[in-house]
Scaffold this motif. Sequence first.
Motif, PDB file in Angstrom:
ATOM      1  N   VAL A  21       0.809  -1.100   0.172  1.00  0.00           N
ATOM      2  CA  VAL A  21      -0.128   0.092   0.112  1.00  0.00           C
ATOM      3  C   VAL A  21       0.974   1.159   0.120  1.00  0.00           C
ATOM      4  O   VAL A  21       2.067   1.233   0.287  1.00  0.00           O
ATOM      5  CB  VAL A  21      -0.965  -0.053   0.907  1.00  0.00           C
ATOM      6  N   ARG A  23       1.899   5.133   1.034  1.00  0.00           N
ATOM      7  CA  ARG A  23       1.824   5.632   2.450  1.00  0.00           C
ATOM      8  C   ARG A  23       0.434   6.590   2.770  1.00  0.00           C
ATOM      9  O   ARG A  23      -0.081   6.379   3.887  1.00  0.00           O
ATOM     10  CB  ARG A  23       2.803   6.920   2.587  1.00  0.00           C
ATOM     11  N   GLU A  25      -2.277   5.726   1.392  1.00  0.00           N
ATOM     12  CA  GLU A  25      -3.519   4.641   1.728  1.00  0.00           C
ATOM     13  C   GLU A  25      -3.096   3.908   3.145  1.00  0.00           C
ATOM     14  O   GLU A  25      -4.200   3.631   3.976  1.00  0.00           O
ATOM     15  CB  GLU A  25      -3.257   3.344   0.785  1.00  0.00           C
ATOM     16  N   ALA A  26      -2.194   3.873   3.742  1.00  0.00           N
ATOM     17  CA  ALA A  26      -1.874   3.272   4.927  1.00  0.00           C
ATOM     18  C   ALA A  26      -2.569   4.220   5.950  1.00  0.00           C
ATOM     19  O   ALA A  26      -3.036   3.953   6.844  1.00  0.00           O
ATOM     20  CB  ALA A  26      -0.294   2.964   5.063  1.00  0.00           C
ATOM     21  N   ASP A  27      -2.165   5.404   5.826  1.00  0.00           N
ATOM     22  CA  ASP A  27      -2.592   6.443   6.544  1.00  0.00           C
ATOM     23  C   ASP A  27      -4.250   6.473   6.644  1.00  0.00           C
ATOM     24  O   ASP A  27      -4.628   6.790   7.887  1.00  0.00           O
ATOM     25  CB  ASP A  27      -2.050   7.941   6.177  1.00  0.00           C
ATOM     26  N   VAL A  30      -5.371   3.605   8.931  1.00  0.00           N
ATOM     27  CA  VAL A  30      -5.227   3.801  10.189  1.00  0.00           C
ATOM     28  C   VAL A  30      -6.100   4.599  10.734  1.00  0.00           C
ATOM     29  O   VAL A  30      -6.790   4.283  11.780  1.00  0.00           O
ATOM     30  CB  VAL A  30      -3.840   3.961  10.277  1.00  0.00           C
ATOM     31  N   ASP A  63       0.664  -2.773  12.871  1.00  0.00           N
ATOM     32  CA  ASP A  63       1.055  -3.638  11.620  1.00  0.00           C
ATOM     33  C   ASP A  63       1.194  -5.263  12.285  1.00  0.00           C
ATOM     34  O   ASP A  63       1.088  -5.375  13.540  1.00  0.00           O
ATOM     35  CB  ASP A  63       2.204  -3.317  10.810  1.00  0.00           C
ATOM     36  N   ALA A 137      -4.132  -3.519  10.523  1.00  0.00           N
ATOM     37  CA  ALA A 137      -4.517  -2.922   9.596  1.00  0.00           C
ATOM     38  C   ALA A 137      -4.129  -3.749   8.094  1.00  0.00           C
ATOM     39  O   ALA A 137      -4.867  -3.600   7.431  1.00  0.00           O
ATOM     40  CB  ALA A 137      -3.822  -1.311   9.500  1.00  0.00           C
ATOM     41  N   PRO A 138      -2.898  -4.311   8.287  1.00  0.00           N
ATOM     42  CA  PRO A 138      -2.675  -4.680   6.896  1.00  0.00           C
ATOM     43  C   PRO A 138      -3.313  -5.897   6.533  1.00  0.00           C
ATOM     44  O   PRO A 138      -3.694  -6.167   5.410  1.00  0.00           O
ATOM     45  CB  PRO A 138      -1.095  -5.265   7.194  1.00  0.00           C
TER      46      PRO A 138
END
Length: 339
Positions: A21, A23, A25-27, A30, A63, A137-138
């Motif tokens: 993903v 950065r 998309e990750a933020d 979360v 994670d 999250a992942p």
Amino acid sequence: MIDWRLAVALGSRLAGEGPVVSRAEADEAVAELRAGANRSTGLVREFTGLDAPDGTAPILVVDRPGWVQANAEGFAVATRPMVEKLVAHKPPSGLALKVGSKVTGAEVGGLLGFLAGKVLGQFDPFHAPHGRLLLVAPNIVHVERELDVDPHDFRLWVCLHEETHRVQFTAVPWMRDHLFSEIEALSDTVDPGGLLDGGVERIAEALKAARGGGSIVDMFSTPEQRDVLDRVTGMMSLLEGHADVVMDDVGPTVIPSVAEIRKKFTKRRQGVGALDRVLRRLLGLEAKMAQYRDGAQFVRAVVDKVGMEEFNAVWAGPENLPGKAELADPEGWIRRVLA
């Protein structure tokens, strides 16, 4: 007796990093998961009548390595009574201690590494002082992509289930201490000499039995231990089933695609490969799947019969928890507790 540092390092390495993903998309994931968990608190309260005090248990979006670290800490707390009993019986020393701690650390690390890619969320009751909620999250992103469902709906759906567990343990103040007392009771039934002398052979037998539905838990169950495990099974089935009922009954009011998500998610549970299926049986994860089903059926049957307010008598004290047999006999629980 357990090299926890090795367990965390190995488990994190085996777990992998999850889907690729950006950065941004990750933020986004979360932030959305944190918001979804906070939003779910009020939804759970409104539906169940359980009122959890604010700020009693933190919400962490982690994670896979973060989940491994948190569960290593939880395992250390959960296994402490058993380890202390074994050490008192036969204190390890020298080379045996050094080698033995590495072996057990590697075993625990392998277990954590396998599970770290499976778990979407979890309430960790072992974190002092009141527990904590973990959202992985992942794994959530991986599953929502695999199922091809609306990610916003899926994330809130997961949050509803996991936040229900946080509410259960924080709105019912005796629940956490009761779980700890059952762990103590289980450790009291263990024969240190028999466990140390026959542990390897029993694990080998469990590996063979896994093909037929057995698990490591089954191999270490004396009659006294089965009594404790039956009580714990009843409690955990109630908690899991109650959370499933919340996520599916509250879902339609706030999650437009909840029916599609449930259908695809249930089908995914049934589609594991042969090796994965054996490992799930060995580790008792197949039994956990049954807990969702049996617990949800129990909760629905009681609520349909007497309503949610009367059902909430189940939270009044440990004596009101359903036993394993009562999960299949909700009328019996109603007669025993509500009559």
